[in-house]
Design a protein around this motif. Sequence first.
Motif, PDB file in Angstrom:
ATOM      1  N   ASN A   3      -5.471   6.308   6.441  1.00  9.25           N
ATOM      2  CA  ASN A   3      -4.243   6.940   6.846  1.00  9.25           C
ATOM      3  C   ASN A   3      -3.067   5.808   7.446  1.00  9.25           C
ATOM      4  N   THR A   4      -3.546   4.667   7.075  1.00  9.58           N
ATOM      5  CA  THR A   4      -2.770   3.515   7.622  1.00  9.58           C
ATOM      6  C   THR A   4      -1.364   3.518   7.071  1.00  9.58           C
ATOM      7  N   SER A   5      -0.521   3.404   8.035  1.00  5.81           N
ATOM      8  CA  SER A   5       1.035   3.550   7.775  1.00  5.81           C
ATOM      9  C   SER A   5       1.187   2.462   6.723  1.00  5.81           C
ATOM     10  N   PRO A   6       2.189   2.774   5.677  1.00  7.73           N
ATOM     11  CA  PRO A   6       2.666   2.002   4.801  1.00  7.73           C
ATOM     12  C   PRO A   6       3.325   0.576   5.375  1.00  7.73           C
ATOM     13  N   ASN A   7       3.976   0.843   6.450  1.00  8.47           N
ATOM     14  CA  ASN A   7       4.853  -0.335   7.110  1.00  8.47           C
ATOM     15  C   ASN A   7       3.676  -1.327   7.658  1.00  8.47           C
ATOM     16  N   PRO A  71      -7.934  -6.028   8.941  1.00  2.71           N
ATOM     17  CA  PRO A  71      -8.223  -4.335   9.040  1.00  2.71           C
ATOM     18  C   PRO A  71      -7.622  -3.658   8.135  1.00  2.71           C
ATOM     19  N   ALA A  72      -6.456  -3.934   7.640  1.00  7.28           N
ATOM     20  CA  ALA A  72      -5.758  -3.342   6.568  1.00  7.28           C
ATOM     21  C   ALA A  72      -6.475  -3.343   5.347  1.00  7.28           C
ATOM     22  N   VAL A  73      -7.316  -4.329   5.126  1.00  5.49           N
ATOM     23  CA  VAL A  73      -8.126  -4.286   3.924  1.00  5.49           C
ATOM     24  C   VAL A  73      -9.032  -3.092   3.663  1.00  5.49           C
ATOM     25  N   LEU A  74      -9.347  -2.508   4.574  1.00  9.41           N
ATOM     26  CA  LEU A  74     -10.220  -1.414   4.468  1.00  9.41           C
ATOM     27  C   LEU A  74      -9.819  -0.115   3.727  1.00  9.41           C
ATOM     28  N   THR A  75      -8.416  -0.197   3.658  1.00  7.01           N
ATOM     29  CA  THR A  75      -7.678   0.721   2.675  1.00  7.01           C
ATOM     30  C   THR A  75      -7.808   0.589   1.264  1.00  7.01           C
TER      31      THR A  75
END
Length: 219
Positions: A3-7, A71-75
């Motif tokens: 659910n990471t924000s697109p921004n 951390p965002a790489v987990l998406t």
Amino acid sequence: MTNTSPNLRRLAGAALISTPLLLLGAMLTSPPQADDSDAAYLASLAKDESLSILSANFFHYYWVAIAIAVPAVLTLPRGDRGRALTAAGVAGTAFGAIQMSGMLFSDWVFAAMPNLAGLDQSVQVFEQITGDPSLNLWLRTGTVLGLLMPAVLMAGLARNGVIGWWAAPVALLPMIAGPIAGGLVAPVAGSVVGALCCAPLALVGLRLLRRTAPRPRSH
């Protein structure tokens, strides 16, 4: 992380895409040493303090960009294949990058010391500081995790099909192949090689940006 924000994903993607340029700037401005001794290291930093600090800034923000972005790489992974390996790579890479960015503060201190206290006394201070066991633990964990765990991260993404397997070995090389090429050919060539070895990070950054791109509506 799904659910990471697109921004936030865009910020992470842009940060990873910036890593080749940051490393190129850091290596191009890194002062040359006469040899591997502590005295030669301190003398090289002090010879052109402004250039040394510019290099330290580039290196610092190279590691900061990695720390805030991974951390965002987990998406990116779809399904379970490679996800645990990716998570281990993310955790290790982030921790190593934080350790390495913090170590760069010493460049400001060590660049100024020889011009203020003299080279001989600066070497004594340097040896006392770097001989501390806790500092050595800090340096070793930063170096090992910062250099090795990006390859683990890329291996996890490759197993999931996000990126090719070539990225895992190349991710080991930015801080290794650059200095080797610089010594064999020329410092500028080494800087370019080091920056090119950041290709896996930059490609993952592009994957993050693509994931946040708006999809065309079906009619």
